[in-house]
Every structure is written in C-alpha cells, then in structure tokens.
Scaffold this motif. Structure first.
Motif, PDB file in Angstrom:
ATOM      1  N   SER A 103      13.830   2.925  32.616  1.00  0.00           N
ATOM      2  CA  SER A 103      13.230   2.028  33.595  1.00  0.00           C
ATOM      3  C   SER A 103      14.217   1.793  34.726  1.00  0.00           C
ATOM      4  CB  SER A 103      12.855   0.691  32.945  1.00  0.00           C
ATOM      5  OG  SER A 103      12.475  -0.245  33.938  1.00  0.00           O
ATOM      6  N   TYR A 137      10.465  -2.733  24.819  1.00  0.00           N
ATOM      7  CA  TYR A 137      11.500  -1.709  25.013  1.00  0.00           C
ATOM      8  C   TYR A 137      11.574  -0.839  23.764  1.00  0.00           C
ATOM      9  CZ  TYR A 137      15.847   0.276  26.848  1.00  0.00           C
ATOM     10  OH  TYR A 137      16.795   1.127  27.357  1.00  0.00           O
ATOM     11  N   PRO A 160      20.362   3.822  26.252  1.00  0.00           N
ATOM     12  CA  PRO A 160      19.372   3.362  27.241  1.00  0.00           C
ATOM     13  C   PRO A 160      19.214   4.354  28.387  1.00  0.00           C
ATOM     14  CG  PRO A 160      20.744   1.531  26.552  1.00  0.00           C
ATOM     15  CD  PRO A 160      21.328   2.761  25.907  1.00  0.00           C
ATOM     16  N   GLN A 178      24.225  -2.026  28.740  1.00  0.00           N
ATOM     17  CA  GLN A 178      23.978  -1.128  27.608  1.00  0.00           C
ATOM     18  C   GLN A 178      24.420  -1.754  26.289  1.00  0.00           C
ATOM     19  OE1 GLN A 178      24.374   3.225  28.178  1.00  0.00           O
ATOM     20  NE2 GLN A 178      25.507   2.692  30.029  1.00  0.00           N
ATOM     21  N   ARG A 213      21.661  -3.893  25.114  1.00  0.00           N
ATOM     22  CA  ARG A 213      20.561  -3.107  24.546  1.00  0.00           C
ATOM     23  C   ARG A 213      20.916  -2.567  23.159  1.00  0.00           C
ATOM     24  NH1 ARG A 213      15.718  -4.433  26.450  1.00  0.00           N
ATOM     25  NH2 ARG A 213      15.450  -4.029  28.678  1.00  0.00           N
ATOM     26  N   ASP A 259      15.996  -1.565  34.576  1.00  0.00           N
ATOM     27  CA  ASP A 259      16.929  -1.899  33.507  1.00  0.00           C
ATOM     28  C   ASP A 259      18.367  -1.919  34.011  1.00  0.00           C
ATOM     29  OD1 ASP A 259      17.235  -2.766  30.964  1.00  0.00           O
ATOM     30  OD2 ASP A 259      17.240  -0.798  30.017  1.00  0.00           O
ATOM     31  N   ASP A 260      19.226  -2.593  33.273  1.00  0.00           N
ATOM     32  CA  ASP A 260      20.643  -2.716  33.621  1.00  0.00           C
ATOM     33  C   ASP A 260      21.417  -1.632  32.874  1.00  0.00           C
ATOM     34  OD1 ASP A 260      23.234  -3.386  34.148  1.00  0.00           O
ATOM     35  OD2 ASP A 260      23.184  -5.351  33.163  1.00  0.00           O
ATOM     36  N   TYR A 261      21.934  -0.646  33.600  1.00  0.00           N
ATOM     37  CA  TYR A 261      22.654   0.459  32.974  1.00  0.00           C
ATOM     38  C   TYR A 261      24.170   0.304  33.092  1.00  0.00           C
ATOM     39  CZ  TYR A 261      18.122   2.710  32.635  1.00  0.00           C
ATOM     40  OH  TYR A 261      16.818   2.995  32.328  1.00  0.00           O
ATOM     41  N   THR A 274      13.615   4.139  26.126  1.00  0.00           N
ATOM     42  CA  THR A 274      12.957   3.720  27.375  1.00  0.00           C
ATOM     43  C   THR A 274      13.820   3.980  28.608  1.00  0.00           C
ATOM     44  OG1 THR A 274      11.621   2.024  26.286  1.00  0.00           O
ATOM     45  CG2 THR A 274      12.031   1.731  28.636  1.00  0.00           C
TER      46      THR A 274
END
Length: 228
Positions: free
Chosen positions: A114, A58, A106, A124, A127, A117-119, A112
């Motif tokens: 994707s 990432y 993110p 976040q 991340r 991914d968990d937004y 990155t």
C-alpha cells in the motif's frame, strides 16, 4: 523395422517432446511461472508450507515448518526487494524439528502493498510485531534472524520488544554506521551524485539496469538470461 517398434519410438518421442515444448514455451512466454514452480517445488521438498494471516485489513504472507515446542522458534526477515523464499537455501541446513517462520516483509511478495503504509524501519518493526502477535509467536521468546534491510528491522525490533526475543542474528545488516564506507556504499553514493534520484539502483526496470544491479550487489559475477 517392425511397425510396433516404430510406433513405440514415435509415442516415446511424443511423450518426451510435450514437456520439452512446454518448458521452452514457458521460458519464452512466462519465465516468472517457471520461477514460481521452482520455489514451490523447493518449499515442498523442504516441508515448508505457505499461510496467510490478517491484522485488521492488513495481510501477511509467510511460510513455516514445524510447530512451537520446548525449543525457541525462529523468525527470519529478508532484505529489500527479496521475499520469504530467499531463506530456503538456509532452511535446508537447519534441523527439521525446529519451528521456522519466514515472512514476506511489508510491501513484498504476498504481504500487503500500500502506498499509504509506512515503510520506514520503525514502520516495518510495527508491522512485524503485529505479525508476531497474529500468529502468537511471542508466547515464548524466539530467535530473530534478519539480513540487510531485514537485519536493520530485526535489530530495532529486539531493542523495542526485548521480551519477545531470546537471541538475535544479523547478517550483513543495514543501519549500522561504519568509520569507513564499504565499496558497495561508495558505489551507491557515486550513482546518486551522478544520476540524481530519478533512478534507484536497487530497483531495476530494464535488463541493462538489472545487469548493473548484479554488478553492484553480487561479488560472484553471473548473468541472468535476457528472457528472465
């Protein structure tokens, strides 16, 4: 008129015409390039440098100025659909001896993106904590600043990792419940009820939707050139 003088005017005119034509061509064909150049120049003028760091596969993109010292560093988290350069208007007022870090959240700009991914806010926060550990920002407690969505992330981050943070600044943070809805929230709900979920007002895809978003989000009325 003397021929040498005439040649001088021709050369001077040609010299001026080249950058003017280049600007016009860029505005008509590649307006995004002009915006990137604008931010590059502003970062350079303020002494901000862009760097990348990785957590496994990432990638995080961030800008920074200064080095960690006896004063706490400052980490700045932007809002939804923005990027790290939105903080430049604030950075220009901050002392140059402070260590500043502005990260692309993110899924935004150079960080990155994707679909896997968990937004969510908690996703976040996870991340951002990975980013903080990557650049070792939490060797000492730092100031955490967030606006809008970034303010929501900053608040939850401070709650989950209190030892990392020495102070918290929230600017118009999302996620705080209110007894009365603001005009902005009311308009968002009206749009959701009238148009369903097919269109997200904060993600415009046409010039008309961009104009609607600016009316929704901006108190000061201004127009963005159609080409941009």
């Amino acid at each position: 008129m003397d021929l040498d003088v005439l040649n001088m005017f021709v050369i001077a005119g040609g010299t001026l015409a080249i950058p003017i034509l280049a600007f016009v061509a860029s505005f008509l064909l590649w307006p995004a390039a002009l915006i990137r150049i604008y931010y590059w120049y502003w970062r350079r003028a303020l002494g901000m440098q862009v760097r990348y760091t990785n957590y496994d596969d990432y990638q995080f993109c961030y800008s920074y100025r200064g080095r960690p010292g006896y004063r706490p560093s400052i980490l700045m988290l932007h809002g939804f659909s923005a990027h790290k350069d939105m903080w430049l208007a604030i950075v220009k007022f901050l002392p140059k001896n402070l260590h500043l870090v502005c990260v692309d959240m993110p899924g935004h700009e150079g960080t990155t993106r994707s679909a896997l991914d968990d937004y969510s806010i908690n996703g976040q926060v996870k991340r951002i904590h990975q980013f903080v550990e990557c650049i070792k920002l939490n060797r000492r407690p730092f100031h955490l600043v967030g606006t809008s969505m970034g303010g929501n992330v900053a608040g939850v981050y401070a709650a989950q990792y209190p030892d990392d943070v020495c102070s918290l600044t929230l600017i118009c943070p999302a996620g705080l419940p209110s007894t009365t809805d603001s005009k902005f929230i009311k308009q968002l709900r009206e749009l959701q009820e009238s148009e369903g979920i097919d269109r997200i007002p904060l993600i415009p895809s046409t010039p008309e939707e961009m104009a609607d978003m600016l009316k929704l989000c901006s108190y000061v009325r201004f127009k963005v050139p159609q080409q941009v």
